[in-house]
Scaffold this motif. Structure first.
Motif, PDB file in Angstrom:
ATOM      1  N   ALA A   1       0.811  -1.213   0.000  1.00  0.00           N
ATOM      2  CA  ALA A   1       0.000   0.000   0.000  1.00  0.00           C
ATOM      3  C   ALA A   1       0.849   1.270   0.000  1.00  0.00           C
ATOM      4  O   ALA A   1       0.403   2.316  -0.474  1.00  0.00           O
ATOM      5  N   LYS A   2       2.061   1.190   0.503  1.00  0.00           N
ATOM      6  CA  LYS A   2       2.918   2.368   0.594  1.00  0.00           C
ATOM      7  C   LYS A   2       4.153   2.269  -0.308  1.00  0.00           C
ATOM      8  O   LYS A   2       5.055   3.080  -0.197  1.00  0.00           O
ATOM      9  N   ARG A   3       4.179   1.286  -1.197  1.00  0.00           N
ATOM     10  CA  ARG A   3       5.350   1.094  -2.057  1.00  0.00           C
ATOM     11  C   ARG A   3       5.134   1.724  -3.422  1.00  0.00           C
ATOM     12  O   ARG A   3       4.034   1.762  -3.934  1.00  0.00           O
ATOM     13  N   TYR A   4       6.237   2.188  -3.988  1.00  0.00           N
ATOM     14  CA  TYR A   4       6.261   2.693  -5.348  1.00  0.00           C
ATOM     15  C   TYR A   4       6.903   1.643  -6.241  1.00  0.00           C
ATOM     16  O   TYR A   4       7.569   0.724  -5.756  1.00  0.00           O
ATOM     17  N   SER A   5       6.742   1.797  -7.539  1.00  0.00           N
ATOM     18  CA  SER A   5       7.448   0.892  -8.439  1.00  0.00           C
ATOM     19  C   SER A   5       8.951   1.166  -8.301  1.00  0.00           C
ATOM     20  O   SER A   5       9.358   2.275  -7.964  1.00  0.00           O
ATOM     21  N   PRO A   6       9.774   0.146  -8.544  1.00  0.00           N
ATOM     22  CA  PRO A   6      11.215   0.332  -8.373  1.00  0.00           C
ATOM     23  C   PRO A   6      11.764   1.426  -9.295  1.00  0.00           C
ATOM     24  O   PRO A   6      11.412   1.497 -10.476  1.00  0.00           O
ATOM     25  N   SER A   7      12.614   2.264  -8.734  1.00  0.00           N
ATOM     26  CA  SER A   7      13.276   3.321  -9.497  1.00  0.00           C
ATOM     27  C   SER A   7      14.393   2.711 -10.344  1.00  0.00           C
ATOM     28  O   SER A   7      14.714   1.524 -10.212  1.00  0.00           O
ATOM     29  N   LEU A   8      14.997   3.525 -11.192  1.00  0.00           N
ATOM     30  CA  LEU A   8      16.155   3.055 -11.961  1.00  0.00           C
ATOM     31  C   LEU A   8      17.273   2.587 -11.033  1.00  0.00           C
ATOM     32  O   LEU A   8      17.907   1.563 -11.291  1.00  0.00           O
ATOM     33  N   ASP A   9      17.502   3.324  -9.947  1.00  0.00           N
ATOM     34  CA  ASP A   9      18.551   2.922  -9.000  1.00  0.00           C
ATOM     35  C   ASP A   9      18.227   1.585  -8.338  1.00  0.00           C
ATOM     36  O   ASP A   9      19.099   0.738  -8.166  1.00  0.00           O
ATOM     37  N   GLU A  10      16.967   1.394  -7.971  1.00  0.00           N
ATOM     38  CA  GLU A  10      16.573   0.119  -7.354  1.00  0.00           C
ATOM     39  C   GLU A  10      16.661  -1.023  -8.360  1.00  0.00           C
ATOM     40  O   GLU A  10      17.092  -2.130  -8.017  1.00  0.00           O
ATOM     41  N   MET A  11      16.283  -0.750  -9.599  1.00  0.00           N
ATOM     42  CA  MET A  11      16.406  -1.774 -10.639  1.00  0.00           C
ATOM     43  C   MET A  11      17.876  -2.090 -10.909  1.00  0.00           C
ATOM     44  O   MET A  11      18.228  -3.242 -11.165  1.00  0.00           O
ATOM     45  N   GLU A  12      18.729  -1.074 -10.833  1.00  0.00           N
ATOM     46  CA  GLU A  12      20.165  -1.317 -11.002  1.00  0.00           C
ATOM     47  C   GLU A  12      20.668  -2.238  -9.888  1.00  0.00           C
ATOM     48  O   GLU A  12      21.424  -3.178 -10.147  1.00  0.00           O
ATOM     49  N   SER A  13      20.236  -1.993  -8.666  1.00  0.00           N
ATOM     50  CA  SER A  13      20.624  -2.861  -7.544  1.00  0.00           C
ATOM     51  C   SER A  13      20.122  -4.281  -7.762  1.00  0.00           C
ATOM     52  O   SER A  13      20.837  -5.255  -7.500  1.00  0.00           O
ATOM     53  N   LEU A  14      18.897  -4.414  -8.245  1.00  0.00           N
ATOM     54  CA  LEU A  14      18.336  -5.728  -8.541  1.00  0.00           C
ATOM     55  C   LEU A  14      19.144  -6.429  -9.636  1.00  0.00           C
ATOM     56  O   LEU A  14      19.410  -7.632  -9.558  1.00  0.00           O
ATOM     57  N   THR A  15      19.580  -5.678 -10.622  1.00  0.00           N
ATOM     58  CA  THR A  15      20.386  -6.222 -11.716  1.00  0.00           C
ATOM     59  C   THR A  15      21.762  -6.647 -11.216  1.00  0.00           C
ATOM     60  O   THR A  15      22.268  -7.718 -11.587  1.00  0.00           O
ATOM     61  N   ILE A  16      22.369  -5.843 -10.364  1.00  0.00           N
ATOM     62  CA  ILE A  16      23.672  -6.197  -9.780  1.00  0.00           C
ATOM     63  C   ILE A  16      23.542  -7.485  -8.978  1.00  0.00           C
ATOM     64  O   ILE A  16      24.385  -8.377  -9.065  1.00  0.00           O
ATOM     65  N   GLU A  17      22.458  -7.594  -8.217  1.00  0.00           N
ATOM     66  CA  GLU A  17      22.200  -8.803  -7.429  1.00  0.00           C
ATOM     67  C   GLU A  17      21.996 -10.014  -8.341  1.00  0.00           C
ATOM     68  O   GLU A  17      22.539 -11.095  -8.103  1.00  0.00           O
ATOM     69  N   ALA A  18      21.226  -9.833  -9.409  1.00  0.00           N
ATOM     70  CA  ALA A  18      20.989 -10.925 -10.357  1.00  0.00           C
ATOM     71  C   ALA A  18      22.299 -11.357 -11.010  1.00  0.00           C
ATOM     72  O   ALA A  18      22.586 -12.553 -11.127  1.00  0.00           O
ATOM     73  N   PHE A  19      23.113 -10.398 -11.416  1.00  0.00           N
ATOM     74  CA  PHE A  19      24.403 -10.705 -12.041  1.00  0.00           C
ATOM     75  C   PHE A  19      25.304 -11.476 -11.072  1.00  0.00           C
ATOM     76  O   PHE A  19      25.965 -12.435 -11.458  1.00  0.00           O
ATOM     77  N   ALA A  20      25.297 -11.072  -9.807  1.00  0.00           N
ATOM     78  CA  ALA A  20      26.140 -11.725  -8.795  1.00  0.00           C
ATOM     79  C   ALA A  20      25.759 -13.190  -8.592  1.00  0.00           C
ATOM     80  O   ALA A  20      26.606 -13.989  -8.185  1.00  0.00           O
ATOM     81  N   HIS A  21      24.514 -13.549  -8.880  1.00  0.00           N
ATOM     82  CA  HIS A  21      24.063 -14.927  -8.688  1.00  0.00           C
ATOM     83  C   HIS A  21      24.184 -15.792  -9.945  1.00  0.00           C
ATOM     84  O   HIS A  21      23.809 -16.959  -9.925  1.00  0.00           O
ATOM     85  N   LEU A  22      24.691 -15.201 -11.024  1.00  0.00           N
ATOM     86  CA  LEU A  22      24.939 -16.005 -12.220  1.00  0.00           C
ATOM     87  C   LEU A  22      26.151 -16.898 -11.964  1.00  0.00           C
ATOM     88  O   LEU A  22      27.014 -16.558 -11.152  1.00  0.00           O
ATOM     89  N   PRO A  23      26.243 -18.029 -12.645  1.00  0.00           N
ATOM     90  CA  PRO A  23      27.405 -18.901 -12.440  1.00  0.00           C
ATOM     91  C   PRO A  23      28.723 -18.153 -12.694  1.00  0.00           C
ATOM     92  O   PRO A  23      28.819 -17.368 -13.646  1.00  0.00           O
ATOM     93  N   GLU A  24      29.704 -18.391 -11.849  1.00  0.00           N
ATOM     94  CA  GLU A  24      30.989 -17.698 -11.930  1.00  0.00           C
ATOM     95  C   GLU A  24      31.618 -17.818 -13.318  1.00  0.00           C
ATOM     96  O   GLU A  24      32.143 -16.845 -13.856  1.00  0.00           O
ATOM     97  N   GLN A  25      31.565 -18.992 -13.893  1.00  0.00           N
ATOM     98  CA  GLN A  25      32.166 -19.207 -15.205  1.00  0.00           C
ATOM     99  C   GLN A  25      31.508 -18.306 -16.256  1.00  0.00           C
ATOM    100  O   GLN A  25      32.175 -17.737 -17.114  1.00  0.00           O
ATOM    101  N   PHE A  26      30.210 -18.148 -16.162  1.00  0.00           N
ATOM    102  CA  PHE A  26      29.454 -17.294 -17.081  1.00  0.00           C
ATOM    103  C   PHE A  26      29.805 -15.827 -16.853  1.00  0.00           C
ATOM    104  O   PHE A  26      30.077 -15.084 -17.789  1.00  0.00           O
ATOM    105  N   ARG A  27      29.838 -15.404 -15.593  1.00  0.00           N
ATOM    106  CA  ARG A  27      30.168 -14.009 -15.268  1.00  0.00           C
ATOM    107  C   ARG A  27      31.580 -13.649 -15.692  1.00  0.00           C
ATOM    108  O   ARG A  27      31.815 -12.553 -16.195  1.00  0.00           O
ATOM    109  N   SER A  28      32.522 -14.568 -15.494  1.00  0.00           N
ATOM    110  CA  SER A  28      33.916 -14.255 -15.801  1.00  0.00           C
ATOM    111  C   SER A  28      34.131 -14.030 -17.295  1.00  0.00           C
ATOM    112  O   SER A  28      35.050 -13.318 -17.689  1.00  0.00           O
TER     113      SER A  28
END
Length: 140
Positions: free
Chosen positions: A11-38
């Motif tokens: 009820a009190k939340r807004y849609s994620p901002s660009l900064d929040e989406m960037e954080s979500l993307t960084i988190e998603a990237f960090a959970h990709l397999p190491e071999q793929f990320r490297s």
């Protein structure tokens, strides 16, 4: 039958901002397999609300909501050809299109971001859809 509040803290939340989406993307990237990320090396990952008008026109999109992400640059398979890119390899995720997709489907936002990120990186490496599905399954 009694009704219970199912809204949580929405009820009190807004849609994620660009900064929040960037954080979500960084988190998603960090959970990709190491071999793929490297393998990603110097690929730039960025976020924008929408693709530029030129991209919409070049791709023949009906609306800017039709594109969740885009790889721009020289793919691995093209590196040894005579073509040159206009700059560094870059992946852009489009916040508004991702949020629109999220609103229409029964998937967690983080899962969608991970999916788009894997597919855009996969395009860079020339991976098949099967390869990308295996990588995505390994992040769950």
């Amino acid at each position: 039958m009694a009704r219970t509040d199912q809204t949580g803290d929405w009820a009190k939340r807004y849609s994620p901002s660009l900064d929040e989406m960037e954080s979500l993307t960084i988190e998603a990237f960090a959970h990709l397999p190491e071999q793929f990320r490297s393998l990603c090396g110097d690929v730039i990952i960025q976020l924008a609300d929408f693709p530029e008008d030129q991209i919409v026109d070049d791709m023949g999109l009906e609306t800017p909501f039709d594109l969740l992400g885009l790889f721009e640059g020289v793919g691995i398979g093209e590196r040894f050809s005579m073509t040159t890119g206009d700059g560094p390899n870059r992946i852009t995720l489009y916040r508004r299109a991702i949020l629109d997709y999220w609103a229409e489907h029964e998937e967690a936002l983080g899962e969608i971001v991970t999916h788009v990120l894997i597919h855009e990186i996969g395009h860079h490496f020339g991976l098949s859809d099967d390869d990308m599905e295996k990588i995505e399954a390994s992040t769950e």
